[in-house]
Design an enzyme around this catalytic site. Sequence first.
Site, mmCIF file in Angstrom:
data_model
loop_
_atom_site.group_PDB
_atom_site.id
_atom_site.type_symbol
_atom_site.label_atom_id
_atom_site.label_comp_id
_atom_site.label_asym_id
_atom_site.label_seq_id
_atom_site.Cartn_x
_atom_site.Cartn_y
_atom_site.Cartn_z
ATOM 1 N N ASP A 1 0.823 -1.213 0.000
ATOM 2 C CA ASP A 1 0.000 0.000 0.000
ATOM 3 C C ASP A 1 0.855 1.260 0.000
ATOM 4 O OD1 ASP A 1 -2.267 -1.556 -0.014
ATOM 5 O OD2 ASP A 1 -2.720 -1.265 2.119
ATOM 6 N N GLU B 1 0.607 -5.422 -11.288
ATOM 7 C CA GLU B 1 1.504 -4.272 -11.165
ATOM 8 C C GLU B 1 1.576 -3.502 -12.475
ATOM 9 O OE1 GLU B 1 5.176 -5.965 -9.839
ATOM 10 O OE2 GLU B 1 4.411 -6.345 -7.837
#
Length: 113
Positions: free
Chosen positions: A7, A33
């Site tokens: 995060d 990603e």
Amino acid sequence: PRPATRDRVWRHFTHLAQRTLREIDVIGRVGGEEFAMLLPGCNPEQASAAAERLRQALESESVNTSLGEVFITVSSGITLLRQEDESADQPLQRADEALYAAKTAGRNCVRMA
């Protein structure tokens, strides 16, 4: 990585993208990603320059996490929207091919399709 670490890295990436890109540019997570950016009105040189600015910002600024200092690198694949594109899948496919060319070239670089 731990969820809290992941995060913090995403927040760091988002902060640098917002700081580096123009207000009219749009960035969104495609999956995992991978992110896609829409850079309205950019020619190939301007798009490459924008991706390179983001790459350099990420490379040079670390993020502190519970696991320690983390540096992020990014490989970017760029393409232009074409009049003959019938869906978003076509430019995304070209950008993906350029992304894999960047990864093959050693990662942490920008390639154009």
